[in-house]
Design a protein around this motif. Structure first.
Motif, PDB file in Angstrom:
ATOM      1  N   ILE A   7       0.756  -0.963  -0.204  1.00 20.22           N
ATOM      2  CA  ILE A   7      -0.069  -0.010   0.026  1.00 20.22           C
ATOM      3  C   ILE A   7       0.880   1.077  -0.111  1.00 20.22           C
ATOM      4  O   ILE A   7       1.851   1.328   0.688  1.00 20.22           O
ATOM      5  CB  ILE A   7      -0.888  -0.091   1.142  1.00 20.22           C
ATOM      6  N   SER A   8       0.813   2.004  -0.876  1.00 21.19           N
ATOM      7  CA  SER A   8       1.478   3.373  -1.110  1.00 21.19           C
ATOM      8  C   SER A   8       0.710   4.101  -1.871  1.00 21.19           C
ATOM      9  O   SER A   8       0.476   4.145  -3.088  1.00 21.19           O
ATOM     10  CB  SER A   8       2.995   2.979  -1.638  1.00 21.19           C
ATOM     11  N   ASN A   9       0.815   5.455  -1.560  1.00 20.68           N
ATOM     12  CA  ASN A   9       0.331   6.650  -2.511  1.00 20.68           C
ATOM     13  C   ASN A   9       1.135   6.807  -3.589  1.00 20.68           C
ATOM     14  O   ASN A   9       0.936   7.467  -4.402  1.00 20.68           O
ATOM     15  CB  ASN A   9       0.142   7.857  -1.482  1.00 20.68           C
ATOM     16  N   SER A  10       2.515   6.111  -3.808  1.00 19.01           N
ATOM     17  CA  SER A  10       3.219   6.489  -4.765  1.00 19.01           C
ATOM     18  C   SER A  10       2.689   5.585  -6.161  1.00 19.01           C
ATOM     19  O   SER A  10       2.880   6.060  -7.173  1.00 19.01           O
ATOM     20  CB  SER A  10       4.762   5.618  -4.537  1.00 19.01           C
ATOM     21  N   ALA A  70       9.131 -16.767  -7.015  1.00 19.24           N
ATOM     22  CA  ALA A  70       7.872 -16.366  -7.284  1.00 19.24           C
ATOM     23  C   ALA A  70       7.522 -15.176  -6.517  1.00 19.24           C
ATOM     24  O   ALA A  70       7.677 -15.402  -5.274  1.00 19.24           O
ATOM     25  CB  ALA A  70       6.921 -17.569  -7.365  1.00 19.24           C
ATOM     26  N   LEU A  71       6.830 -14.018  -6.799  1.00 23.50           N
ATOM     27  CA  LEU A  71       6.200 -13.013  -6.163  1.00 23.50           C
ATOM     28  C   LEU A  71       5.027 -12.668  -6.555  1.00 23.50           C
ATOM     29  O   LEU A  71       4.987 -11.969  -7.739  1.00 23.50           O
ATOM     30  CB  LEU A  71       7.407 -11.850  -6.076  1.00 23.50           C
ATOM     31  N   GLU A  72       3.946 -13.006  -6.014  1.00 26.37           N
ATOM     32  CA  GLU A  72       2.579 -12.480  -6.357  1.00 26.37           C
ATOM     33  C   GLU A  72       2.369 -11.206  -5.572  1.00 26.37           C
ATOM     34  O   GLU A  72       2.727 -11.015  -4.514  1.00 26.37           O
ATOM     35  CB  GLU A  72       1.625 -13.508  -5.471  1.00 26.37           C
ATOM     36  N   ILE A  73       1.976 -10.356  -6.304  1.00 28.35           N
ATOM     37  CA  ILE A  73       2.107  -8.725  -5.909  1.00 28.35           C
ATOM     38  C   ILE A  73       0.560  -8.303  -6.303  1.00 28.35           C
ATOM     39  O   ILE A  73      -0.192  -8.487  -7.005  1.00 28.35           O
ATOM     40  CB  ILE A  73       2.841  -7.746  -6.865  1.00 28.35           C
ATOM     41  N   LYS A  74       0.076  -7.607  -5.145  1.00 33.26           N
ATOM     42  CA  LYS A  74      -1.148  -6.885  -5.048  1.00 33.26           C
ATOM     43  C   LYS A  74      -0.607  -5.387  -4.592  1.00 33.26           C
ATOM     44  O   LYS A  74      -0.338  -5.419  -3.437  1.00 33.26           O
ATOM     45  CB  LYS A  74      -2.351  -7.767  -4.110  1.00 33.26           C
ATOM     46  N   THR A  75      -1.037  -4.505  -5.373  1.00 37.97           N
ATOM     47  CA  THR A  75      -0.795  -3.037  -5.011  1.00 37.97           C
ATOM     48  C   THR A  75      -2.055  -2.358  -4.849  1.00 37.97           C
ATOM     49  O   THR A  75      -2.919  -2.280  -5.574  1.00 37.97           O
ATOM     50  CB  THR A  75       0.349  -2.432  -6.262  1.00 37.97           C
ATOM     51  N   PHE A  76      -1.874  -1.184  -3.979  1.00 34.49           N
ATOM     52  CA  PHE A  76      -3.106  -0.384  -3.950  1.00 34.49           C
ATOM     53  C   PHE A  76      -2.486   1.015  -2.996  1.00 34.49           C
ATOM     54  O   PHE A  76      -1.524   1.105  -2.514  1.00 34.49           O
ATOM     55  CB  PHE A  76      -3.922  -1.060  -2.685  1.00 34.49           C
ATOM     56  N   SER A  77      -3.162   1.902  -3.610  1.00 35.74           N
ATOM     57  CA  SER A  77      -3.015   3.403  -2.952  1.00 35.74           C
ATOM     58  C   SER A  77      -3.483   3.431  -1.943  1.00 35.74           C
ATOM     59  O   SER A  77      -4.512   2.584  -1.552  1.00 35.74           O
ATOM     60  CB  SER A  77      -3.513   4.513  -4.080  1.00 35.74           C
ATOM     61  N   GLU A  78      -3.395   4.075  -1.006  1.00 29.65           N
ATOM     62  CA  GLU A  78      -4.239   4.186   0.448  1.00 29.65           C
ATOM     63  C   GLU A  78      -5.649   4.322   0.098  1.00 29.65           C
ATOM     64  O   GLU A  78      -6.455   3.828   0.895  1.00 29.65           O
ATOM     65  CB  GLU A  78      -3.577   5.341   1.406  1.00 29.65           C
ATOM     66  N   LYS A  79      -5.991   5.192  -0.700  1.00 29.61           N
ATOM     67  CA  LYS A  79      -7.454   5.450  -1.114  1.00 29.61           C
ATOM     68  C   LYS A  79      -8.099   4.091  -1.495  1.00 29.61           C
ATOM     69  O   LYS A  79      -9.120   3.838  -1.063  1.00 29.61           O
ATOM     70  CB  LYS A  79      -7.695   6.446  -2.170  1.00 29.61           C
ATOM     71  N   LYS A 139     -11.426  -0.787  -0.879  1.00 29.11           N
ATOM     72  CA  LYS A 139     -11.511  -2.059  -0.885  1.00 29.11           C
ATOM     73  C   LYS A 139     -11.932  -2.663   0.543  1.00 29.11           C
ATOM     74  O   LYS A 139     -12.469  -3.946   0.605  1.00 29.11           O
ATOM     75  CB  LYS A 139     -10.022  -2.935  -1.073  1.00 29.11           C
ATOM     76  N   ASN A 140     -11.518  -2.245   1.516  1.00 27.64           N
ATOM     77  CA  ASN A 140     -11.701  -2.776   3.007  1.00 27.64           C
ATOM     78  C   ASN A 140     -13.058  -2.168   3.720  1.00 27.64           C
ATOM     79  O   ASN A 140     -13.108  -2.378   4.730  1.00 27.64           O
ATOM     80  CB  ASN A 140     -10.355  -2.660   3.712  1.00 27.64           C
TER      81      ASN A 140
END
Length: 85
Positions: free
Chosen positions: A37-40, A67-76, A81-82
């Protein structure tokens, strides 16, 4: 050998103001799943976001990390999502 904490440190130091949760999905220290999670990530495509993550783990991606499974999110997006959980 890598471990989930080391992968988390690499990601968090490579992506400014990020929070990463990394788990070892197989117990073998080479397959990981990460939620970052990053605003970047704001305004970037999913591919660009994932490229940032791969860049942060660098050469480890081909050596210790198989192997690297990635899920990325901005803080917003993470809050959206949650919401209501």
């Amino acid at each position: 050998k890598m471990d989930a904490d080391k992968v988390r440190e690499l990601i968090q130091s490579g992506i400014p103001n990020s929070t990463a949760e990394v788990i070892d999905t197989t117990g073998t220290n080479d397959h990981f799943s990460a939620v970052i999670i990053s605003n970047s990530f704001e305004g970037l495509s999913l591919i660009e976001q994932h490229q940032m993550v791969y860049k942060s783990v660098g050469a480890h991606m081909t050596n210790e990390i198989h192997a690297l499974e990635i899920k990325t999110f901005s803080e917003k997006k993470w809050k959206e999502k949650n919401r209501g959980k």
